[in-house]
Motif scaffolding. Sequence first.
Motif, PDB file in Angstrom:
ATOM      1  N   VAL A 271      53.370  58.078  81.176  1.00 16.78           N
ATOM      2  CA  VAL A 271      52.374  56.613  81.491  1.00 16.78           C
ATOM      3  C   VAL A 271      51.136  56.398  80.547  1.00 16.78           C
ATOM      4  O   VAL A 271      49.915  56.971  81.343  1.00 16.78           O
ATOM      5  CB  VAL A 271      52.192  57.197  82.625  1.00 16.78           C
TER       6      VAL A 271
ATOM      7  N   GLU B 158      48.466  52.845  80.684  1.00 13.86           N
ATOM      8  CA  GLU B 158      48.255  51.797  81.762  1.00 13.86           C
ATOM      9  C   GLU B 158      47.315  50.196  80.854  1.00 13.86           C
ATOM     10  O   GLU B 158      46.379  50.692  80.027  1.00 13.86           O
ATOM     11  CB  GLU B 158      47.325  52.016  83.152  1.00 13.86           C
TER      12      GLU B 158
ATOM     13  N   TRP C 297      52.145  48.832  83.626  1.00 12.70           N
ATOM     14  CA  TRP C 297      52.356  50.439  83.704  1.00 12.70           C
ATOM     15  C   TRP C 297      53.654  50.538  82.074  1.00 12.70           C
ATOM     16  O   TRP C 297      54.355  50.227  82.830  1.00 12.70           O
ATOM     17  CB  TRP C 297      52.962  51.376  84.615  1.00 12.70           C
TER      18      TRP C 297
END
Length: 225
Positions: free
Chosen positions: A147, A149, A204
Motif C-alpha cells: 500500500v 498512501e 490508499w
Amino acid sequence: MRYEIKGDPFPIVICTLEDGETVACQKGAMAWMSPNMQMSTNAGGGVGKMFSRMVSGESIFQNKYTPKGQGEIAFAPSVPGQIIAIEISPQRNIVAQKSAFLASSETVNYELFFQKKFGAGLFGGEGFIMQKFSGYGMLFLEIGGSVVEYELSAGESILVDTGYLAAMDSTCSVDIESVKGIGNALFGGEGLFNTKVTGPGHVWLQTMPIMTLASNLSRYMVTSK
C-alpha cells in the motif's frame, strides 16, 4: 478493541476483544480464535444490507464474534498483500474498492457507494459500485500487494491506472481522464483512460490489484483435458 498486524507479504490482524465486544468479518476471514468466542452468522442488517454486500462482491452473510470474557481472534486476507487499519468516525468515512472489507467493529456501518459520474464508473476501472464505511470503530481492509498512501489537499489530484485505487476518504472525488495521444492509447498497454482522484482527503493505492495478479498468473496455467 486492541489489534496487532503481523506478517509480510501474508499478513494477519490479531484482535483482542473485551467481554461482550463484537467484531464482524467477511466470510472465511477468521484464521484462529480463543475458545471463548461465540460465533453468529446472519445477513447483518436485513435484506437491504444483504443485497448491498451481494452487489458489491462481498459474501451475502456476515460472521460476528463475541467473547465471554476477554478473547482473541485473528483475521487473514484472501490474497497476498497488506492489511490496513482505519479508525472510522462521524468525521471520517471511507470509500473502498469492492471486496476490500476484511473485518470491523460491529459499530461500523456498511453501504453501497455509487459513482456520481457515469464516465468514472464505466471507464475508471473502479466500477459504478464501491463500498462506503461510516459510523465509528476500527475497520480492516485487505489490499493487493503493498500500500502507498497520499494526502491530497483541496483541488490536488492524482492519476491512477485501472484497479490501483484501493480506498479513499469520502471527501475525495473520482473522475476519468483519457490517455493523451492515439498511439499511447492504442499501443501503450495502459488502456484508454486513467482514474483521476481529487482531494481533499487521504488516498490508499495498491501495487498489485487482484485482477492484475490473476491475469499474470493465467499465462502460466496450462489447461489439460
